[in-house]
Design an enzyme around this catalytic site. Structure first.
Site, PDB file in Angstrom:
ATOM      1  N   ALA A  16       0.815  -1.225   0.000  1.00 31.19           N
ATOM      2  CA  ALA A  16       0.000   0.000   0.000  1.00 31.19           C
ATOM      3  C   ALA A  16       0.844   1.268   0.000  1.00 31.19           C
ATOM      4  CB  ALA A  16      -0.930   0.002   1.225  1.00 31.19           C
ATOM      5  N   GLY A  19       1.820   2.991  -5.890  1.00 32.22           N
ATOM      6  CA  GLY A  19       1.185   2.392  -7.048  1.00 32.22           C
ATOM      7  C   GLY A  19      -0.246   1.898  -6.858  1.00 32.22           C
ATOM      8  N   ARG A  40       6.910  -2.173   3.503  1.00 36.05           N
ATOM      9  CA  ARG A  40       8.106  -1.952   4.332  1.00 36.05           C
ATOM     10  C   ARG A  40       8.294  -0.483   4.675  1.00 36.05           C
ATOM     11  NH1 ARG A  40      12.094  -4.526   0.116  1.00 36.05           N
ATOM     12  NH2 ARG A  40      10.707  -3.155  -1.071  1.00 36.05           N
ATOM     13  N   ASP A  65       7.994  -6.770   6.087  1.00 36.04           N
ATOM     14  CA  ASP A  65       8.662  -7.306   4.902  1.00 36.04           C
ATOM     15  C   ASP A  65       8.047  -8.676   4.655  1.00 36.04           C
ATOM     16  OD1 ASP A  65      10.232  -8.536   3.021  1.00 36.04           O
ATOM     17  OD2 ASP A  65      12.110  -7.765   3.809  1.00 36.04           O
ATOM     18  N   ASN A  93      -1.580  -7.621  -3.102  1.00 36.47           N
ATOM     19  CA  ASN A  93      -1.132  -6.749  -4.183  1.00 36.47           C
ATOM     20  C   ASN A  93       0.389  -6.626  -4.252  1.00 36.47           C
ATOM     21  OD1 ASN A  93      -1.265  -4.221  -6.049  1.00 36.47           O
ATOM     22  ND2 ASN A  93      -0.211  -3.498  -4.200  1.00 36.47           N
ATOM     23  N   TYR A 158       9.151 -13.896 -13.462  1.00 36.10           N
ATOM     24  CA  TYR A 158       8.043 -13.016 -13.055  1.00 36.10           C
ATOM     25  C   TYR A 158       6.724 -13.534 -13.638  1.00 36.10           C
ATOM     26  CZ  TYR A 158       4.921  -9.019 -12.752  1.00 36.10           C
ATOM     27  OH  TYR A 158       3.827  -8.214 -12.488  1.00 36.10           O
ATOM     28  N   LYS A 162       3.227 -14.941 -11.720  1.00 36.34           N
ATOM     29  CA  LYS A 162       1.875 -14.402 -11.912  1.00 36.34           C
ATOM     30  C   LYS A 162       0.919 -15.490 -12.430  1.00 36.34           C
ATOM     31  CE  LYS A 162       2.643 -10.434 -10.207  1.00 36.34           C
ATOM     32  NZ  LYS A 162       1.938 -10.019  -8.982  1.00 36.34           N
ATOM     33  N   GLY A 189      -2.358  -5.080 -17.436  1.00 35.92           N
ATOM     34  CA  GLY A 189      -1.182  -4.900 -18.296  1.00 35.92           C
ATOM     35  C   GLY A 189      -0.318  -3.830 -17.641  1.00 35.92           C
ATOM     36  N   VAL A 191       1.161  -0.655 -15.933  1.00 32.24           N
ATOM     37  CA  VAL A 191       0.540   0.388 -15.106  1.00 32.24           C
ATOM     38  C   VAL A 191       1.640   1.362 -14.705  1.00 32.24           C
ATOM     39  CG1 VAL A 191      -0.900   0.838 -13.078  1.00 32.24           C
ATOM     40  CG2 VAL A 191      -0.997  -1.417 -14.177  1.00 32.24           C
TER      41      VAL A 191
HETATM   42  N1  LIG Z   1       2.988  -1.740 -12.777  1.00 32.58           N
HETATM   43  C1  LIG Z   1       2.662  -2.665 -13.662  1.00 32.58           C
HETATM   44  O1  LIG Z   1       2.872  -2.484 -14.876  1.00 32.58           O
HETATM   45  C2  LIG Z   1       1.979  -3.940 -13.229  1.00 32.58           C
HETATM   46  C3  LIG Z   1       1.344  -4.696 -14.224  1.00 32.58           C
HETATM   47  C4  LIG Z   1       0.706  -5.885 -13.842  1.00 32.58           C
HETATM   48  C5  LIG Z   1       0.708  -6.290 -12.526  1.00 32.58           C
HETATM   49  N2  LIG Z   1       1.364  -5.524 -11.591  1.00 32.58           N
HETATM   50  C6  LIG Z   1       1.362  -6.006 -10.205  1.00 32.58           C
HETATM   51  O2  LIG Z   1       0.738  -5.049  -9.397  1.00 32.58           O
HETATM   52  C7  LIG Z   1       1.206  -5.186  -8.060  1.00 32.58           C
HETATM   53  C8  LIG Z   1       1.541  -3.817  -7.509  1.00 32.58           C
HETATM   54  O3  LIG Z   1       2.642  -3.273  -8.242  1.00 32.58           O
HETATM   55  P1  LIG Z   1       2.765  -1.721  -8.598  1.00 32.58           P
HETATM   56  O4  LIG Z   1       2.758  -1.619 -10.064  1.00 32.58           O
HETATM   57  O5  LIG Z   1       1.812  -0.909  -7.828  1.00 32.58           O
HETATM   58  O6  LIG Z   1       4.281  -1.475  -8.152  1.00 32.58           O
HETATM   59  P2  LIG Z   1       4.933  -0.541  -7.038  1.00 32.58           P
HETATM   60  O7  LIG Z   1       4.453   0.858  -7.169  1.00 32.58           O
HETATM   61  O8  LIG Z   1       6.400  -0.807  -7.155  1.00 32.58           O
HETATM   62  O9  LIG Z   1       4.379  -1.154  -5.679  1.00 32.58           O
HETATM   63  C9  LIG Z   1       4.864  -2.356  -5.137  1.00 32.58           C
HETATM   64  C10 LIG Z   1       4.423  -2.428  -3.682  1.00 32.58           C
HETATM   65  O10 LIG Z   1       4.911  -3.672  -3.136  1.00 32.58           O
HETATM   66  C11 LIG Z   1       5.546  -3.392  -1.891  1.00 32.58           C
HETATM   67  N3  LIG Z   1       6.602  -4.334  -1.606  1.00 32.58           N
HETATM   68  C12 LIG Z   1       7.711  -4.601  -2.340  1.00 32.58           C
HETATM   69  N4  LIG Z   1       8.493  -5.493  -1.712  1.00 32.58           N
HETATM   70  C13 LIG Z   1       7.865  -5.789  -0.538  1.00 32.58           C
HETATM   71  C14 LIG Z   1       8.179  -6.629   0.563  1.00 32.58           C
HETATM   72  N5  LIG Z   1       9.302  -7.359   0.592  1.00 32.58           N
HETATM   73  N6  LIG Z   1       7.314  -6.684   1.609  1.00 32.58           N
HETATM   74  C15 LIG Z   1       6.178  -5.943   1.607  1.00 32.58           C
HETATM   75  N7  LIG Z   1       5.820  -5.139   0.595  1.00 32.58           N
HETATM   76  C16 LIG Z   1       6.673  -5.064  -0.465  1.00 32.58           C
HETATM   77  C17 LIG Z   1       6.119  -1.991  -2.067  1.00 32.58           C
HETATM   78  O11 LIG Z   1       6.288  -1.371  -0.796  1.00 32.58           O
HETATM   79  P3  LIG Z   1       7.663  -1.196   0.000  1.00 32.58           P
HETATM   80  O12 LIG Z   1       8.754  -1.018  -1.012  1.00 32.58           O
HETATM   81  O13 LIG Z   1       7.414   0.001   0.851  1.00 32.58           O
HETATM   82  O14 LIG Z   1       7.801  -2.449   0.810  1.00 32.58           O
HETATM   83  C18 LIG Z   1       5.011  -1.305  -2.843  1.00 32.58           C
HETATM   84  O15 LIG Z   1       4.025  -0.819  -1.965  1.00 32.58           O
HETATM   85  C19 LIG Z   1       2.386  -6.155  -8.130  1.00 32.58           C
HETATM   86  O16 LIG Z   1       1.964  -7.435  -7.688  1.00 32.58           O
HETATM   87  C20 LIG Z   1       2.737  -6.198  -9.603  1.00 32.58           C
HETATM   88  O17 LIG Z   1       3.319  -7.428  -9.975  1.00 32.58           O
HETATM   89  C21 LIG Z   1       1.987  -4.361 -11.909  1.00 32.58           C
END
Ligand SMILES: NC(=O)c1ccc[n+]([C@@H]2O[C@H](COP(=O)([O-])OP(=O)(O)OC[C@H]3O[C@@H](n4cnc5c(N)ncnc54)[C@H](OP(=O)(O)O)[C@@H]3O)[C@@H](O)[C@H]2O)c1
Length: 265
Positions: A16, A19, A40, A65, A93, A158, A162, A189, A191
């Site tokens: 949270a 993103g 984290r 974490d 998420n 990756y 998924k 897709g 984001v």
């Molecule tokens: N962006 C895209 O294009 C896209 C497309 C399809 C699916 N997704 C999926 O959408 C989801 C959210 O991604 P996002 O795009 O919003 O990316 P993001 O902005 O990088 O957010 C990722 C989140 O995961 C948390 N995180 C990372 N490592 C962690 C850990 N070890 N423990 C707890 N929390 C952790 C991060 O928080 P901290 O760093 O503060 O821990 C952050 O809040 C992911 O599952 C991703 O695979 C993303």
């Protein structure tokens, strides 16, 4: 449905701090939900919690974490203590990516991604599902990706993580669907988030950004899919078309084409 249809529901949102997760937390809180904000980066979660405190729902910070083996049980316990009762909605998420040819990638990085993208999802779901079944009430929302629908060369692990989230979600959906518990797997897709700022994606960030949806739009569609108790949902019409099209070609062909799209420029 009214805007308040998550009123007083207790919701865990992992990832949270940025993103899609931050946008989901805002969306649930705007509809009256009380949200345990998990990630984290505590300071970011605290800023979001104070932002939410002015609206119909509230946010409580749960710093964790999720790659740590004992984190899931602690997260659920802290969330239930902070929100004052059992969890109604779990949003899996949090996730990270890893871009690059597989032989050159760091095994430690890949294993951390596998632990977060798969193990944490299973552990958290395992922690909340029995209580949901007992109360005949609850929902598991997991964020997979369009990468779940076919192999993804240059993001091979990756995409496999998924595909795991999609398969796991469908599997438990069939088990619990007559027990009052919903399961929704959302497959976005690209984001526009911090996702492409790490994991080796930096060189391709511009290409993904050009076709990316906003996290607010994806979150709004994910909440819509949950409300409608959809099982699998793909946000955006281009992503929907892609997800359907790949079914009509042999897997090797689909994988070769995907490899051309995802390969280094
Ligand atoms: N962006 C895209 O294009 C896209 C497309 C399809 C699916 N997704 C999926 O959408 C989801 C959210 O991604 P996002 O795009 O919003 O990316 P993001 O902005 O990088 O957010 C990722 C989140 O995961 C948390 N995180 C990372 N490592 C962690 C850990 N070890 N423990 C707890 N929390 C952790 C991060 O928080 P901290 O760093 O503060 O821990 C952050 O809040 C992911 O599952 C991703 O695979 C993303």
């Amino acid at each position: 449905m009214s805007n308040g249809d998550f009123r007083d529901q207790r919701i865990i949102v992992t990832g949270a701090s940025s993103g899609i997760g931050a946008a989901l937390a805002r969306g649930f809180a705007a509809a009256g939900g009380h949200v345990a904000l998990v990630a984290r980066r505590r300071e970011r979660l605290a800023v979001l919690a104070s932002e939410l405190s002015g609206g119909p729902g509230k946010g409580v910070v749960v710093e964790a974490d999720l790659t740590e083996a004992d984190s899931a049980g602690r997260v659920v316990a802290e969330a239930e203590a902070g929100l004052g009762g059992r969890i109604d909605v779990l949003v899996n998420n949090a996730g990270i990516g890893d871009y690059g040819a597989f032989p050159g990638t760091s095994l430690a990085d890949i294993e951390r991604m596998m632990t977060l993208n798969m193990n944490a999802v299973v552990r958290l779901t395992h922690a909340v599902l029995p209580g949901m079944i007992q109360r005949r009430r609850g929902h598991i929302l997991s964020i997979a990706s369009t990468a779940a629908f076919q192999p993804t060369p240059h993001m091979a692990v990756y995409g496999a993580t998924k595909a795991f989230v999609l398969s796991f979600s469908m599997g438990i959906w069939a088990e619990v669907r007559k027990k009052g518990v919903g399961v929704t797997c959302v497959c976005p897709g690209p984001v526009e988030t911090e996702f492409f700022d790490r994991g080796g994606f930096e060189s391709r960030k511009g290409d993904f950004s050009r076709v990316a949806m906003s996290p607010e739009r994806v979150a709004a569609e994910a909440i819509w899919a949950l409300r409608g108790r959809r099982t699998v949902y793909v946000p955006g019409w281009k992503n929907k078309v892609g997800a359907v099209m790949q079914r009509f070609a042999p897997m090797r062909t689909v994988t070769r084409i995907t490899g051309k799209v995802l390969g280094p420029k």
